[in-house]
Design a protein around this motif. Structure first.
Motif, PDB file in Angstrom:
ATOM      1  N   SER A   9      53.549  13.926  -8.558  1.00 45.99           N
ATOM      2  CA  SER A   9      52.450  14.306  -7.899  1.00 45.99           C
ATOM      3  C   SER A   9      52.071  15.941  -8.981  1.00 45.99           C
ATOM      4  O   SER A   9      52.524  15.130 -10.225  1.00 45.99           O
ATOM      5  CB  SER A   9      54.355  14.449  -7.066  1.00 45.99           C
ATOM      6  N   GLN A  10      51.687  15.880  -8.192  1.00 41.89           N
ATOM      7  CA  GLN A  10      50.883  16.914  -9.630  1.00 41.89           C
ATOM      8  C   GLN A  10      52.540  17.725 -10.153  1.00 41.89           C
ATOM      9  O   GLN A  10      52.988  18.533  -9.086  1.00 41.89           O
ATOM     10  CB  GLN A  10      49.968  17.924  -8.681  1.00 41.89           C
ATOM     11  N   PRO A  11      52.557  18.059 -11.403  1.00 39.26           N
ATOM     12  CA  PRO A  11      53.809  19.271 -12.089  1.00 39.26           C
ATOM     13  C   PRO A  11      53.467  20.598 -10.928  1.00 39.26           C
ATOM     14  O   PRO A  11      52.361  20.692 -10.428  1.00 39.26           O
ATOM     15  CB  PRO A  11      53.444  19.751 -13.144  1.00 39.26           C
ATOM     16  N   SER A  12      54.514  21.084 -10.351  1.00 39.43           N
ATOM     17  CA  SER A  12      54.767  22.036  -9.018  1.00 39.43           C
ATOM     18  C   SER A  12      54.298  23.102 -10.384  1.00 39.43           C
ATOM     19  O   SER A  12      53.775  24.428  -9.798  1.00 39.43           O
ATOM     20  CB  SER A  12      56.587  22.747  -9.221  1.00 39.43           C
ATOM     21  N   ASP A  13      54.211  23.744 -11.622  1.00 40.82           N
ATOM     22  CA  ASP A  13      54.108  24.667 -12.452  1.00 40.82           C
ATOM     23  C   ASP A  13      52.211  24.912 -12.697  1.00 40.82           C
ATOM     24  O   ASP A  13      51.807  25.646 -13.507  1.00 40.82           O
ATOM     25  CB  ASP A  13      54.859  25.105 -13.881  1.00 40.82           C
ATOM     26  N   SER A  14      51.656  23.694 -11.670  1.00 40.24           N
ATOM     27  CA  SER A  14      50.051  23.367 -12.233  1.00 40.24           C
ATOM     28  C   SER A  14      49.309  24.429 -11.682  1.00 40.24           C
ATOM     29  O   SER A  14      49.601  24.837 -10.650  1.00 40.24           O
ATOM     30  CB  SER A  14      50.011  21.714 -12.738  1.00 40.24           C
ATOM     31  N   LYS A  15      48.556  25.082 -12.713  1.00 40.21           N
ATOM     32  CA  LYS A  15      47.309  26.065 -12.228  1.00 40.21           C
ATOM     33  C   LYS A  15      45.745  25.273 -11.569  1.00 40.21           C
ATOM     34  O   LYS A  15      45.480  25.774 -11.095  1.00 40.21           O
ATOM     35  CB  LYS A  15      47.613  26.728 -12.966  1.00 40.21           C
ATOM     36  N   ILE A  16      45.765  24.111 -11.446  1.00 37.74           N
ATOM     37  CA  ILE A  16      44.861  23.077 -11.034  1.00 37.74           C
ATOM     38  C   ILE A  16      45.276  22.921  -9.722  1.00 37.74           C
ATOM     39  O   ILE A  16      45.861  22.710  -8.963  1.00 37.74           O
ATOM     40  CB  ILE A  16      44.719  22.176 -11.909  1.00 37.74           C
ATOM     41  N   ALA A  17      43.655  23.988  -8.685  1.00 41.08           N
ATOM     42  CA  ALA A  17      42.943  23.220  -7.628  1.00 41.08           C
ATOM     43  C   ALA A  17      42.456  22.757  -8.018  1.00 41.08           C
ATOM     44  O   ALA A  17      41.335  22.369  -8.460  1.00 41.08           O
ATOM     45  CB  ALA A  17      42.731  24.521  -7.436  1.00 41.08           C
ATOM     46  N   PRO A  18      42.044  21.992  -6.681  1.00 40.93           N
ATOM     47  CA  PRO A  18      42.843  22.032  -5.359  1.00 40.93           C
ATOM     48  C   PRO A  18      44.517  20.503  -5.766  1.00 40.93           C
ATOM     49  O   PRO A  18      43.864  20.122  -6.499  1.00 40.93           O
ATOM     50  CB  PRO A  18      42.096  20.863  -3.926  1.00 40.93           C
ATOM     51  N   ARG A  19      45.318  20.784  -5.256  1.00 41.29           N
ATOM     52  CA  ARG A  19      46.442  19.807  -5.447  1.00 41.29           C
ATOM     53  C   ARG A  19      46.228  18.645  -5.488  1.00 41.29           C
ATOM     54  O   ARG A  19      45.369  18.043  -4.495  1.00 41.29           O
ATOM     55  CB  ARG A  19      47.512  20.161  -4.658  1.00 41.29           C
ATOM     56  N   PHE A  20      47.335  17.827  -5.899  1.00 45.06           N
ATOM     57  CA  PHE A  20      46.427  16.382  -5.611  1.00 45.06           C
ATOM     58  C   PHE A  20      47.355  15.575  -6.033  1.00 45.06           C
ATOM     59  O   PHE A  20      48.651  15.990  -6.839  1.00 45.06           O
ATOM     60  CB  PHE A  20      45.251  16.064  -6.921  1.00 45.06           C
ATOM     61  N   ALA A  21      47.531  14.308  -5.667  1.00 44.35           N
ATOM     62  CA  ALA A  21      48.647  13.007  -6.332  1.00 44.35           C
ATOM     63  C   ALA A  21      48.253  12.077  -6.683  1.00 44.35           C
ATOM     64  O   ALA A  21      47.527  11.350  -6.192  1.00 44.35           O
ATOM     65  CB  ALA A  21      49.620  13.206  -5.563  1.00 44.35           C
ATOM     66  N   TYR A  22      48.689  10.840  -7.738  1.00 43.78           N
ATOM     67  CA  TYR A  22      48.256   9.616  -7.804  1.00 43.78           C
ATOM     68  C   TYR A  22      49.058   8.748  -7.350  1.00 43.78           C
ATOM     69  O   TYR A  22      50.234   9.183  -7.450  1.00 43.78           O
ATOM     70  CB  TYR A  22      48.197   8.951  -9.399  1.00 43.78           C
ATOM     71  N   VAL A  23      48.242   7.631  -6.742  1.00 37.98           N
ATOM     72  CA  VAL A  23      49.254   6.396  -5.812  1.00 37.98           C
ATOM     73  C   VAL A  23      48.717   5.644  -6.943  1.00 37.98           C
ATOM     74  O   VAL A  23      47.414   5.147  -6.684  1.00 37.98           O
ATOM     75  CB  VAL A  23      48.387   6.602  -4.450  1.00 37.98           C
ATOM     76  N   ASP A  24      49.001   4.816  -7.885  1.00 39.99           N
ATOM     77  CA  ASP A  24      49.394   3.688  -8.451  1.00 39.99           C
ATOM     78  C   ASP A  24      49.754   2.232  -7.926  1.00 39.99           C
ATOM     79  O   ASP A  24      50.687   1.780  -7.111  1.00 39.99           O
ATOM     80  CB  ASP A  24      50.283   3.937  -9.319  1.00 39.99           C
ATOM     81  N   PHE A  25      48.049   1.425  -7.467  1.00 33.98           N
ATOM     82  CA  PHE A  25      48.689   0.262  -6.592  1.00 33.98           C
ATOM     83  C   PHE A  25      48.597  -1.560  -7.744  1.00 33.98           C
ATOM     84  O   PHE A  25      48.665  -0.839  -8.647  1.00 33.98           O
ATOM     85  CB  PHE A  25      47.224  -0.260  -5.379  1.00 33.98           C
ATOM     86  N   SER A  26      49.646  -2.439  -7.056  1.00 38.61           N
ATOM     87  CA  SER A  26      49.324  -3.557  -8.205  1.00 38.61           C
ATOM     88  C   SER A  26      48.528  -4.017  -8.161  1.00 38.61           C
ATOM     89  O   SER A  26      48.007  -4.479  -9.036  1.00 38.61           O
ATOM     90  CB  SER A  26      50.886  -3.765  -7.408  1.00 38.61           C
ATOM     91  N   ARG A  27      47.401  -4.041  -7.639  1.00 40.48           N
ATOM     92  CA  ARG A  27      46.075  -4.513  -7.679  1.00 40.48           C
ATOM     93  C   ARG A  27      44.679  -4.091  -7.025  1.00 40.48           C
ATOM     94  O   ARG A  27      45.197  -2.850  -6.322  1.00 40.48           O
ATOM     95  CB  ARG A  27      46.125  -5.591  -6.292  1.00 40.48           C
ATOM     96  N   VAL A  28      44.248  -4.182  -7.836  1.00 39.57           N
ATOM     97  CA  VAL A  28      42.840  -2.984  -7.805  1.00 39.57           C
ATOM     98  C   VAL A  28      42.261  -3.437  -5.865  1.00 39.57           C
ATOM     99  O   VAL A  28      42.141  -1.965  -5.642  1.00 39.57           O
ATOM    100  CB  VAL A  28      42.087  -3.189  -8.458  1.00 39.57           C
ATOM    101  N   ARG A  29      42.440  -4.718  -5.477  1.00 35.77           N
ATOM    102  CA  ARG A  29      41.782  -4.217  -3.554  1.00 35.77           C
ATOM    103  C   ARG A  29      42.485  -3.708  -3.085  1.00 35.77           C
ATOM    104  O   ARG A  29      42.363  -2.903  -2.580  1.00 35.77           O
ATOM    105  CB  ARG A  29      41.948  -6.143  -3.858  1.00 35.77           C
ATOM    106  N   TYR A  30      43.688  -2.811  -3.343  1.00 36.77           N
ATOM    107  CA  TYR A  30      44.823  -2.707  -2.690  1.00 36.77           C
ATOM    108  C   TYR A  30      44.074  -0.945  -2.899  1.00 36.77           C
ATOM    109  O   TYR A  30      44.352  -0.886  -1.857  1.00 36.77           O
ATOM    110  CB  TYR A  30      46.036  -2.859  -3.266  1.00 36.77           C
ATOM    111  N   ALA A  31      43.796  -0.575  -4.231  1.00 30.90           N
ATOM    112  CA  ALA A  31      43.315   0.846  -4.273  1.00 30.90           C
ATOM    113  C   ALA A  31      41.568   0.728  -3.439  1.00 30.90           C
ATOM    114  O   ALA A  31      41.870   1.105  -2.902  1.00 30.90           O
ATOM    115  CB  ALA A  31      43.412   0.731  -5.781  1.00 30.90           C
ATOM    116  N   THR A  32      41.249  -0.819  -3.448  1.00 28.06           N
ATOM    117  CA  THR A  32      39.321  -0.174  -2.612  1.00 28.06           C
ATOM    118  C   THR A  32      40.186   0.246  -1.672  1.00 28.06           C
ATOM    119  O   THR A  32      39.361   0.991  -0.666  1.00 28.06           O
ATOM    120  CB  THR A  32      39.092  -1.352  -3.194  1.00 28.06           C
TER     121      THR A  32
END
Length: 842
Positions: A236-259
């Protein structure tokens, strides 16, 4: 857009037609997987379907009407070949056609139409409207129409169950099957060069500009994306981050899952009841490149105490394993003159003829210098034979040839050892005259043929060590001093010399079983010869001792290990002090070269004159010595000139130019006087004063020899007199002779210097000027003596009373002050006479 075949639902089974056309069922025949499919460029709009790689009407989206949905099929194209689309004239149509050519109906299908055809179960109540391949993401969109009474989720479940029981495994990925999911969002169909990755960036956007978006929790994200594949991590994006819009990273075990997740969930709106906030949250997905080596870079940056020394060790090991054999080979080639064209006798003959500039060439002629030296070799035959004998002995051959500059030391070596092919000559003058560490290393490397040499690395490594001192507090040891670099050069040279010596060994002979050291000791005739010329040149300069000490130690190791014969050529009479440090328990074999005798000197000059005699067509030509009538003067001028070899050659060249011997010697004397004036008498940064040099010049002009200790008693040499005399001997103004191990005589440095000294003393202005400066120094010295006496007398006068014991001391001080005063009066009188000369003469 690729015009592919669609599927129309029929009561018996679906029929493939060109997608994008609503045609009623005409036959129950199911197409074969290898049926031909028309293709077009993915970046151009299809006339059949209206959908391209940039979406419908190039909008980047696929529009759906009521009762229309989209499925995304995965594992249709390889993911490792996305770079092919960047090759000019190679588009998606060409690539897909290539897939179809390698298709085997019995193994798997290689085009989207065939795979989709097999993936859909029979009698499925849907109509395929279009198929959009996604080459970079390895899948394809399938837009279909279904009846109002059937939901898209039910159709998705039916197709999944069908693929589970009848899996399709493409030829390029036979271990994984084709999967499909319903597209829940509004996919962005773009043809940008953005490669998929395992990490997906999920941005939380509001559904309308005036609304606000909710930041989804990891639990919500997990429930949305886990169905597409295994998730390794969510950030998740740090709570004190000023970057907008808010975002999160999801790391999959395979590239095809991400696609799959990106194509199915991009543009999905999460409603309020599922955690999307009051007005809902729009999800925008994009691939985020994940730097796999980041943890390696972070570890390297956080452990400099370990990394920097290891890197330095690896670089050193690489240099030793790769470059050292090349350098050793280069040194061997330099010693054997493998690449030296100027050593070839035919090349030498051609260049000799071209340099003459005559209208004919001369066969079998010799240089005038070589011919003139024949008389020298006749006179020094015994010394040459002694040198050859030492070269054949098995004992340590540590030979020193000492003589003044111009005595023919190098010529003696060339003449006596001309038959030796393996000879290495190192000129210490070139190494010592180099300024700066890099130039010193380059000069030493050039002398032995050490290639390649990275002298700039010395400065670069010093900067690395300086940076390491600021980061880890200690040096890395990566940088090397000039001394270490020189040791490396000498070490590689030792290896090359030893290899050359052992190359003469017969592996099948009687000595084949002998160790290398014993074989080298038993065969001194095969050892190379190392000639160290100009040894101790400018040895009084800063840093010179380090260079000469390393050379002496290296030469000592060559002789003690029986690798090579070593010969030192030096003008320094105190060479034993430096060489004794390297071989303290050995006796040096020494050859002392001096000036030629008058008889030999005359022969040298005459043979120089007679060198250019040739015979053409049987016609005899008289020699220059036979034609000239003024050579009777040679006996007299040689007594003045002396037997120094360089002076004799200069005399012969001037006579050949048309001058008489007397005139030539006069010009040599004048030129020597100018050199003395410039080098020893004019003011400059020297270890002696012009006044001290003038005292010696004036005394030697009237006396050919001076007593060594008598000069030390002179007032001008009362301070550091011996050191000054040694420095003047090193500078070749004078030469000091020894008897019983102690210096006893002082002579001119060259025979011609005696006449040059007399020539300088005949100059009244120069003599008056230098004598005046000497008298000024002597007067200042006497004045300081008087001042010291007056100060002591003043101190004694302040004592209470006058003890009788102090009267002798007072009388001594008064007499001494009186004597100094009388000397000052005499000096001033002489100064007046000298000043008169300076004011009257130019």
């Amino acid at each position: 857009m690729l015009p592919l075949r669609g599927l129309l639902r029929q009561q018996a089974r679906p029929l493939p037609l060109q997608y994008g056309r609503y045609i009623h069922y005409q036959s129950s025949r199911r197409p074969t997987p290898s049926a031909p499919v028309a293709t077009t460029n993915c970046r151009k709009k299809s006339s059949e379907s209206g959908i391209s790689d940039a979406g419908e009407d190039e909008t980047g989206h696929i529009n759906t009407a009521p009762n229309e949905s989209i499925l995304f099929f995965d594992n249709i194209f390889p993911l490792r070949l996305q770079w092919l689309t960047r090759i000019p004239f190679l588009d998606a149509r060409t690539i897909i056609s290539a897939y179809r050519r390698v298709n085997s109906p019995h193994i798997a299908l290689a085009d989207p139409t065939g795979i989709v055809d097999r993936a859909l179960p029979k009698n499925l109540p849907i109509k395929i409207l279009s198929i959009l391949p996604r080459l970079r993401e390895g899948g394809a969109y399938v837009k279909f129409q279904h009846e109002a009474g059937i939901s898209a989720q039910e159709l998705e479940g039916t197709i999944k169950d069908y693929l589970k029981h009848k899996p399709i495994r493409p030829w390029f990925n036979p271990l994984r099957r084709v999967r499909t999911f319903l597209v829940k969002g509004k996919p962005w169909i773009e043809d940008l060069y953005r490669l998929p990755s395992q990490r997906v960036k999920v941005e939380f956007l509001p559904t309308t500009p005036e609304a606000s978006a909710a930041e989804l929790t990891q639990e919500t994200l997990y429930s949305l994306f886990r169905r597409y594949g295994t998730i390794l991590e969510m950030t998740s994006q740090p709570s004190d981050s000023k970057i907008a819009p808010r975002f999160a990273y999801v790391d999959f075990s395979r590239v095809r899952y991400a696609t799959m997740a990106k194509n199915c969930m991009h543009g999905f709106i999460l409603v309020e009841e599922h955690g999307g906030g009051k007005s809902g949250t729009l999800l925008k997905l994009s691939y985020e490149p994940k730097v796999r080596g980041k943890w390696i870079r972070d570890w390297l940056a956080s452990h400099p105490r370990i990394v920097i020394p290891v890197v330095a060790a690896l670089i050193a090991a690489l240099s030793v394993s790769i470059f050292d054999p090349i350098r050793t080979w280069s040194i061997r080639l330099h010693i054997t003159h493998g690449l030296h064209l100027e050593q070839n006798k035919y090349y030498q003959w051609v260049m000799q003829q071209l340099s003459r500039g005559y209208d004919y060439v001369r066969f079998g002629s010799k240089k005038s210098e070589d011919a003139g030296l024949d008389a020298i070799w006749e006179d020094r035959h015994s010394q040459m034979q002694q040198l050859k004998t030492w070269m054949s002995e098995s004992a340590d051959t540590f030979i020193v040839i000492q003589g003044p500059r111009g005595a023919g030391k190098k010529q003696l070596i060339d003449q006596a050892l001309s038959h030796v092919p393996q000879k290495l000559v190192i000129d210490c003058k070139k190494i010592q005259d180099a300024r700066g560490d890099s130039k010193t290393i380059n000069a030493a490397a050039n002398e032995v043929g050490y290639r390649p040499v990275f002298s700039w690395m010395n400065s670069f490594s010093s900067m690395i060590d300086l940076a390491a001192m600021g980061t880890i507090g200690t040096k890395t040891g990566f940088s090397e001093t000039v001394e270490n670099q020189l040791v490396k050069i000498w070490t590689n040279t030792t290896s090359a010399l030893k290899g050359l010596a052992l190359s003469h060994r017969d592996k099948k002979g009687r000595d084949a079983g002998m160790p290398d050291d014993e074989w080298l000791e038993a065969h001194p005739e095969h050892r190379p010869i190392v000639v160290i010329d100009n040894f101790l040149h400018k040895s009084n300069e800063a840093g010179a001792n380090m260079v000469y000490d390393r050379i002496a130690e290296w030469a000592a190791s060559l002789t003690t290990q029986n690798i090579a014969h070593v010969i030192f050529l030096t003008t320094d009479v105190s060479f034993s002090k430096s060489l004794s440090k390297a071989l303290p328990d050995r006796v040096f074999r020494q050859i002392a070269l001096g000036d030629c005798s008058p008889e030999v000197a005359k022969k040298v000059v005459i043979r120089h004159l007679d060198t250019d005699v040739v015979t053409r067509e049987g016609e005899k030509k008289l020699t220059d010595s036979q034609l000239r009538t003024d050579l009777d003067e040679l006996d007299g001028v040689i007594q003045v000139l002396g037997g120094r070899l360089t002076d004799l050659e200069f005399l012969a060249r001037r006579i050949q130019a048309g001058e008489t011997p007397g005139r030539a010697v006069k010009q040599i004397i004048e030129q020597s006087a100018s050199e003395i004036l410039k080098m020893y008498l004019l003011d400059g940064e020297r270890t002696w004063t012009p006044q001290q040099a003038w005292v010696l010049i004036k005394e030697l002009a009237s006396n050919e020899e001076l007593r060594y200790n008598e000069i030390l008693l002179n007032d001008m040499f009362s301070k550091n007199g011996e050191q000054v005399l040694q420095n003047l001997e090193q500078a070749e103004l004078i030469s000091i002779a020894s008897a019983n191990g102690r210096p006893n005589k002082i002579k001119p440095g060259k025979p011609v210097y005696l006449s040059a000294f007399q020539y300088l003393t005949e100059d009244d202005v120069l003599r008056s000027r230098l004598d005046l400066s000497i008298l000024s120094q002597l007067a200042a010295k006497e004045k300081s003596t008087i001042d010291a006496c007056e100060n002591e007398l003043k101190l004694l006068s302040e004592l209470p009373g006058m003890p009788a014991e102090l009267k002798p001391r007072i009388r001594y001080l008064l007499d001494k002050a009186l004597a100094s005063q009388e000397k000052i009066v005499g000096y001033e009188a002489k100064q007046g006479q000298l000043k008169k000369v300076l004011t009257e003469k130019y």
